[in-house]
Write an enzyme that holds these catalytic residues in place. Sequence first.
Site, short mmCIF file in Angstrom:
data_model
loop_
_atom_site.label_atom_id
_atom_site.label_comp_id
_atom_site.label_asym_id
_atom_site.label_seq_id
_atom_site.Cartn_x
_atom_site.Cartn_y
_atom_site.Cartn_z
N LYS A 97 0.84 -1.19 0.00
CA LYS A 97 0.00 0.00 0.00
C LYS A 97 0.87 1.23 0.00
O LYS A 97 2.00 1.11 0.49
CB LYS A 97 -0.97 0.03 1.18
CG LYS A 97 -0.40 -0.29 2.57
CD LYS A 97 0.77 0.45 3.13
CE LYS A 97 0.74 1.93 3.29
NZ LYS A 97 2.04 2.47 3.83
N TYR B 64 -4.49 4.09 6.16
CA TYR B 64 -4.99 3.16 7.19
C TYR B 64 -6.24 3.73 7.87
O TYR B 64 -7.14 2.99 8.23
CB TYR B 64 -3.93 2.92 8.27
CG TYR B 64 -2.76 2.08 7.85
CD1 TYR B 64 -2.81 0.69 7.95
CD2 TYR B 64 -1.60 2.66 7.38
CE1 TYR B 64 -1.73 -0.09 7.57
CE2 TYR B 64 -0.51 1.88 7.00
CZ TYR B 64 -0.58 0.51 7.09
OH TYR B 64 0.50 -0.25 6.72
P1 NDP Z 1 12.44 1.59 1.97
O1 NDP Z 1 12.89 2.90 1.51
O2 NDP Z 1 12.97 1.08 3.27
O3 NDP Z 1 12.80 0.48 0.87
C1 NDP Z 1 12.47 0.61 -0.47
C2 NDP Z 1 13.43 -0.24 -1.31
O4 NDP Z 1 13.06 -0.11 -2.68
C3 NDP Z 1 14.88 0.19 -1.24
O5 NDP Z 1 15.59 -0.34 -0.15
C4 NDP Z 1 15.42 -0.33 -2.56
O6 NDP Z 1 15.67 -1.72 -2.43
C5 NDP Z 1 14.23 -0.21 -3.50
N1 NDP Z 1 14.30 0.95 -4.39
C6 NDP Z 1 14.35 0.88 -5.73
N2 NDP Z 1 14.42 2.11 -6.26
C7 NDP Z 1 14.41 2.99 -5.24
C8 NDP Z 1 14.46 4.41 -5.18
N3 NDP Z 1 14.51 5.18 -6.28
N4 NDP Z 1 14.45 4.98 -3.97
C9 NDP Z 1 14.37 4.25 -2.86
N5 NDP Z 1 14.33 2.90 -2.86
C10 NDP Z 1 14.35 2.26 -4.05
O7 NDP Z 1 10.85 1.60 1.97
P2 NDP Z 1 9.87 0.68 2.81
O8 NDP Z 1 10.33 -0.71 2.81
O9 NDP Z 1 9.57 1.33 4.09
O10 NDP Z 1 8.52 0.83 1.91
C11 NDP Z 1 8.37 0.15 0.69
C12 NDP Z 1 6.88 0.03 0.36
O11 NDP Z 1 6.24 -0.73 1.37
C13 NDP Z 1 6.14 1.36 0.30
O12 NDP Z 1 5.17 1.31 -0.71
C14 NDP Z 1 5.47 1.47 1.66
O13 NDP Z 1 4.29 2.25 1.64
C15 NDP Z 1 5.17 0.01 1.96
N6 NDP Z 1 5.15 -0.25 3.40
C16 NDP Z 1 4.08 -0.92 3.92
C17 NDP Z 1 4.01 -1.19 5.25
C18 NDP Z 1 2.85 -1.92 5.81
O14 NDP Z 1 2.70 -1.92 7.03
N7 NDP Z 1 2.03 -2.56 5.00
C19 NDP Z 1 5.06 -0.76 6.17
C20 NDP Z 1 6.18 -0.11 5.51
C21 NDP Z 1 6.20 0.12 4.19
P3 NDP Z 1 16.95 -2.42 -3.13
O15 NDP Z 1 18.15 -1.80 -2.50
O16 NDP Z 1 16.76 -3.84 -2.79
O17 NDP Z 1 16.84 -2.15 -4.60
#
Ligand code: NDP
Length: 362
Positions: A135, A219
């Site tokens: 989401k 949420y």
């Molecule tokens: P993060 O920033 O921690 O991680 C995102 C990952 O995406 C990065 O580590 C990287 O992984 C990859 N990535 C690829 N391109 C980019 C870019 N241009 N900028 C940043 N990251 C990039 O985010 P979250 O894990 O917190 O969130 C990811 C998704 O999950 C979002 O949509 C968020 O809303 C959702 N979310 C949902 C939650 C829930 O409770 N359901 C809780 C937290 C987040 P790599 O290095 O492997 O390429």
Amino acid sequence: MKYTRRKFITTLGAGSALLMLPAIPTFSEPLFSGDKKLGVALVGLGNYATHELAPALQKTSRCYLSGIVTGTLAKAQKWKDQYNIPDKNIYNYQNFDRIADNKSIDVVYVVLPNSMHREFVIRAAKAGKHVFCEKPMALSSKECEEMIAACKKAGVRLFVGYRLHSDPFHKAAMKFRTEGDSGVIYVQSEFGFKIGDPTQWRLKKALAGGGAMMDVGIYAIQAARYCIGKEPISVTAQEYKTGYKKFAEVDETITWQMQFPGGHVSNSSTSYSVPLNNLYISTERRWFNLMPAFNYAGIKGSTNRGELNLPEVNQQAVQMDTFSKCIFDNTESDASGEEGLKDLKVIEAIYKAAKSGTKTKV
Ligand code: NDP
């Protein structure tokens, strides 16, 4: 101090000790009896994938972590060692489409910044994989419609990571309206936290699509919709900013009201500056309250009848097992792409209402 979103969610009200508790199997469903498990590839190895989804996939009974897609070489090596992932199941964003030929990956779980959801859901569908998408499902309702159409065309299932649909406290909140007097229901739902690092993607419109509303306000929208059990007809909304530089591109704090058929109403807030974490439902003679309401663990609840004693589950594990069951049994899910689309339509109406200052149809 950098105060990350994850740190906030896992610490507020939950207490770190709670997070050490072993997962209790979901109380409402029998454990999966077959031996086939779906192979899940996580796409984007950030905070949520690393600290919640991958550990949850060690506790699931209908699916398991079979692959990863990452743009960071060092993470690929670390995850390969930690989770024993074969090289053939490791992809990057460029060679991702080759996943179509990989029989040990059944599901692609998109955990990327919001602006990348559309692209990777559609590429996964074209590769013939079922999709779990985080989401908010996408940046707009139009994008959601394109994603739903792509999955339909490819004959694959699409689910949105609404983890609270798998939480016993939120299941109780969904049922509350049916368990006593009817009449007008009032819902108050609020979710916000103080965001840290001003350079992160969550504060960039091109990557996040919006601010607190897209991230955690969703949420509060979800909760109002599933507690009232109807779709909002119209919304009014007010936006506030204190950090004009930090929040130059996205919303910081929004309060909004939703009007539902039958006179039911909700009043909600979201913020990237103020911690908020509450769900309150009131009917003529009964009330129901969760506080903290939206955490991964440590949700506390009470009603006019007393404390809510419900088991704590690993929301992410139950969520992924529930989605997998829907795939195995070919049954509907209450966290489908259509559900994600409904929230984006509400979000669009809220942004419009905040800008115009007038009541806006959803
Ligand atoms: P993060 O920033 O921690 O991680 C995102 C990952 O995406 C990065 O580590 C990287 O992984 C990859 N990535 C690829 N391109 C980019 C870019 N241009 N900028 C940043 N990251 C990039 O985010 P979250 O894990 O917190 O969130 C990811 C998704 O999950 C979002 O949509 C968020 O809303 C959702 N979310 C949902 C939650 C829930 O409770 N359901 C809780 C937290 C987040 P790599 O290095 O492997 O390429």
